[in-house]
Design a protein around this motif. Structure first.
Motif, PDB file in Angstrom:
ATOM      1  N   SER A   1       1.422  -1.394  -0.168  1.00 22.66           N
ATOM      2  CA  SER A   1      -0.041   0.705  -0.198  1.00 22.66           C
ATOM      3  C   SER A   1       0.838   1.157  -0.403  1.00 22.66           C
ATOM      4  O   SER A   1       0.122   2.219  -0.221  1.00 22.66           O
ATOM      5  N   ALA A   2       1.714   0.837   0.492  1.00 27.52           N
ATOM      6  CA  ALA A   2       3.170   2.116   0.178  1.00 27.52           C
ATOM      7  C   ALA A   2       3.497   2.622  -0.624  1.00 27.52           C
ATOM      8  O   ALA A   2       4.268   3.280  -0.578  1.00 27.52           O
ATOM      9  N   ALA A   3       4.551   1.052  -1.636  1.00 23.50           N
ATOM     10  CA  ALA A   3       4.854   1.571  -1.948  1.00 23.50           C
ATOM     11  C   ALA A   3       4.272   1.936  -3.380  1.00 23.50           C
ATOM     12  O   ALA A   3       5.283   1.863  -4.451  1.00 23.50           O
ATOM     13  N   GLU A   4       2.683   0.823  -3.915  1.00 26.46           N
ATOM     14  CA  GLU A   4       3.051   0.414  -5.339  1.00 26.46           C
ATOM     15  C   GLU A   4       2.095   1.317  -5.667  1.00 26.46           C
ATOM     16  O   GLU A   4       1.310   2.928  -5.350  1.00 26.46           O
ATOM     17  N   GLN A   5       2.264   1.802  -7.663  1.00 24.90           N
ATOM     18  CA  GLN A   5       1.821   2.841  -7.610  1.00 24.90           C
ATOM     19  C   GLN A   5       0.805   2.599  -8.925  1.00 24.90           C
ATOM     20  O   GLN A   5       1.600   1.769  -9.506  1.00 24.90           O
ATOM     21  N   PRO A   6      -0.362   2.251  -9.057  1.00 26.77           N
ATOM     22  CA  PRO A   6      -1.152   3.498  -8.558  1.00 26.77           C
ATOM     23  C   PRO A   6      -1.389   2.503  -7.393  1.00 26.77           C
ATOM     24  O   PRO A   6      -1.243   1.467  -6.415  1.00 26.77           O
ATOM     25  N   GLY A   7      -1.887   3.536  -6.084  1.00 25.40           N
ATOM     26  CA  GLY A   7      -1.587   2.774  -5.011  1.00 25.40           C
ATOM     27  C   GLY A   7      -3.361   1.601  -4.589  1.00 25.40           C
ATOM     28  O   GLY A   7      -3.960   1.655  -5.590  1.00 25.40           O
ATOM     29  N   VAL A   8      -2.515   0.594  -4.099  1.00 25.11           N
ATOM     30  CA  VAL A   8      -3.607  -0.778  -3.360  1.00 25.11           C
ATOM     31  C   VAL A   8      -4.068   0.258  -2.113  1.00 25.11           C
ATOM     32  O   VAL A   8      -2.566   0.303  -1.503  1.00 25.11           O
ATOM     33  N   SER A   9      -5.176  -0.786  -1.692  1.00 24.58           N
ATOM     34  CA  SER A   9      -5.049  -0.988  -0.306  1.00 24.58           C
ATOM     35  C   SER A   9      -6.354  -1.997   0.241  1.00 24.58           C
ATOM     36  O   SER A   9      -6.869  -2.532  -0.809  1.00 24.58           O
ATOM     37  N   GLY A  10      -6.451  -2.437   0.948  1.00 25.61           N
ATOM     38  CA  GLY A  10      -6.887  -3.078   2.266  1.00 25.61           C
ATOM     39  C   GLY A  10      -6.664  -4.417   1.461  1.00 25.61           C
ATOM     40  O   GLY A  10      -5.915  -5.202   1.244  1.00 25.61           O
ATOM     41  N   ALA A  11      -8.713  -5.532   0.812  1.00 19.03           N
ATOM     42  CA  ALA A  11      -8.404  -6.154   0.626  1.00 19.03           C
ATOM     43  C   ALA A  11      -7.711  -6.590  -0.817  1.00 19.03           C
ATOM     44  O   ALA A  11      -6.658  -7.266  -1.304  1.00 19.03           O
ATOM     45  N   ALA A  12      -6.960  -5.078  -1.594  1.00 16.76           N
ATOM     46  CA  ALA A  12      -6.071  -5.395  -2.840  1.00 16.76           C
ATOM     47  C   ALA A  12      -5.257  -5.281  -1.845  1.00 16.76           C
ATOM     48  O   ALA A  12      -4.205  -6.222  -3.433  1.00 16.76           O
ATOM     49  N   ALA A  13      -4.156  -4.897  -1.856  1.00 17.58           N
ATOM     50  CA  ALA A  13      -3.127  -4.800  -1.271  1.00 17.58           C
ATOM     51  C   ALA A  13      -2.814  -6.566  -0.551  1.00 17.58           C
ATOM     52  O   ALA A  13      -1.710  -6.899  -0.563  1.00 17.58           O
ATOM     53  N   VAL A  14      -3.947  -7.225   0.578  1.00 17.66           N
ATOM     54  CA  VAL A  14      -3.453  -8.081   0.672  1.00 17.66           C
ATOM     55  C   VAL A  14      -3.499  -9.216  -0.512  1.00 17.66           C
ATOM     56  O   VAL A  14      -2.503 -10.527  -0.323  1.00 17.66           O
ATOM     57  N   SER A  15      -4.396  -9.383  -1.514  1.00 20.43           N
ATOM     58  CA  SER A  15      -4.259  -9.929  -2.403  1.00 20.43           C
ATOM     59  C   SER A  15      -3.060  -9.869  -3.190  1.00 20.43           C
ATOM     60  O   SER A  15      -2.379 -11.318  -3.372  1.00 20.43           O
ATOM     61  N   ARG A  16      -2.882  -8.648  -3.758  1.00 23.04           N
ATOM     62  CA  ARG A  16      -1.006  -8.624  -4.367  1.00 23.04           C
ATOM     63  C   ARG A  16      -0.148  -8.922  -3.230  1.00 23.04           C
ATOM     64  O   ARG A  16       0.552  -9.648  -3.567  1.00 23.04           O
ATOM     65  N   ALA A  17      -0.136  -9.387  -2.478  1.00 22.09           N
ATOM     66  CA  ALA A  17       1.096  -9.992  -1.375  1.00 22.09           C
ATOM     67  C   ALA A  17       0.869 -10.753  -1.146  1.00 22.09           C
ATOM     68  O   ALA A  17       2.229 -11.616  -1.242  1.00 22.09           O
ATOM     69  N   TRP A  18      -0.089 -11.084  -1.198  1.00 19.86           N
ATOM     70  CA  TRP A  18      -0.017 -12.920  -1.112  1.00 19.86           C
ATOM     71  C   TRP A  18       0.302 -13.783  -2.223  1.00 19.86           C
ATOM     72  O   TRP A  18       0.744 -14.966  -2.916  1.00 19.86           O
ATOM     73  N   ARG A  19      -0.080 -13.015  -3.339  1.00 19.95           N
ATOM     74  CA  ARG A  19      -0.013 -13.555  -5.261  1.00 19.95           C
ATOM     75  C   ARG A  19       1.652 -13.126  -5.198  1.00 19.95           C
ATOM     76  O   ARG A  19       2.010 -14.377  -5.270  1.00 19.95           O
ATOM     77  N   LEU A  20       2.298 -12.361  -4.722  1.00 20.99           N
ATOM     78  CA  LEU A  20       3.773 -12.039  -4.722  1.00 20.99           C
ATOM     79  C   LEU A  20       4.531 -13.189  -3.788  1.00 20.99           C
ATOM     80  O   LEU A  20       5.279 -13.192  -4.112  1.00 20.99           O
TER      81      LEU A  20
END
Length: 323
Positions: free
Chosen positions: A210-229
């Motif tokens: 949520s702090a590093a991505e452009q455009p920003g992600v937050s909440g469930a989207a940020a958790v989903s992105r971290a899970w995939r990576l």
């Protein structure tokens, strides 16, 4: 050939732990104030627990013991009950205030540390060293997303902890029915507990996202992105958990010294207390810096895999060996 070159420049298995030490060491102007804030919060919570929560808990136990010994028909019994209610009320208020301060202020400091770690890791050269004002400026558009991500992570972790508590409570009822079901339930408790540990790392990495991505992600989207990576990087997540837990255990003897020296003399107790909270702050800063480096390594690894997959898809059959 390109694959061999990419493998040669790929970070090592423990590189993110090294960054957890090097980032704060190289950017002390960013991390020292955050370490001091973390230590100050830890000191305030420890003092609040020692001066308010623990005395009230002891008083409530004494009240309960006096009630158990008193005659319910005696004139002193109602006064003892009222004293217990009063002590329990203040105990809940003080413990709730400490918990609220730990969650709110601790999360705020953690978010600030994440932004500092992202800025430090993203700085490419020494001439581009991040500054406090630069971190604040770059964080303005992502603060809301980071707060939402932290809150969503708490919800997920609480739900998982509630499931563990429910399964553990079920074990009591299964004692009278089936040992096989009891064993399966205990195994399920273990698996869900391990999942909770992994989920805590995912949520920590999600705050970095949520702090590093452009455009920003937050909440469930940020958790989903971290899970995939983090897929395929579970072993490093386990190493991260072991390293942070080991550091936490390593500083616990200092707290034992605090408890031992505090009654004997204020000077020794204060010195041990300052050392303890400073070490706690250092462990927290290391934890955030390490998980930030871990997230960036996961992202770079995933990007390399996607690039290689794209190159393979564009080549005719038989040319894969030239990659």
């Amino acid at each position: 050939m390109a694959a061999a070159a990419a493998a040669a420049t790929r970070p090592g298995f423990f590189t993110f732990l090294k960054h957890g030490v090097l980032l704060p060491a190289r950017h002390g102007s960013l991390f020292l104030p955050l370490l001091a804030l973390t230590a100050a919060l830890a000191a305030a919570l420890l003092l609040g627990n020692a001066l308010a929560v623990q005395p009230l808990a002891a008083a409530a136990l004494l009240d309960a013991d006096a009630i158990s010994r008193a005659d319910p028909a005696s004139a002193a019994y109602p006064a003892l009950v009222e004293a217990l209610k009063r002590d329990l009320r203040w105990l809940l208020l003080d413990a709730g205030a400490c918990l609220l301060a730990a969650v709110v202020l601790g999360s705020a400091i953690k978010i600030a540390t994440v932004f500092a770690a992202v800025a430090a890791f993203s700085s490419a050269t020494e001439s581009q060293r991040p500054t406090v004002s630069g971190v604040i400026s770059s964080a303005r558009g992502h603060i809301r997303g980071a707060v939402l991500t932290v809150a969503f992570g708490y919800v997920l972790e609480l739900a998982c902890a509630a499931a563990i508590a429910a399964l553990a409570l079920l074990m009591v009822y299964l004692l009278e029915y089936s040992l096989l079901l009891l064993f399966l339930d205990a195994l399920l408790v273990l698996l869900v507990s391990l999942f909770l540990v992994y989920l805590s790392v995912v949520c920590a990495a999600a705050v970095v996202a949520s702090a590093a991505e452009q455009p920003g992600v937050s909440g469930a989207a940020a958790v989903s992105r971290a899970w995939r990576l983090m897929q395929g990087k579970g072993a490093q997540a386990a190493v991260y958990v072991v390293a942070t837990c080991a550091l936490g255990v390593a500083v616990s003897p200092v707290y034992t010294l605090v408890l031992r020296w505090w009654p004997r003399g204020a000077a020794g107790g204060v010195a041990a207390g300052v050392a303890y909270v400073a070490l706690l702050g250092a462990v927290e800063v290391f934890s955030v810096a390490a998980v930030t480096a871990y997230y960036f390594e996961c992202r770079e690894s995933k990007e390399e895999e996607e690039m290689m997959r794209l190159r393979y898809s564009k080549l005719p059959n038989g040319d894969e060996a030239n990659i």
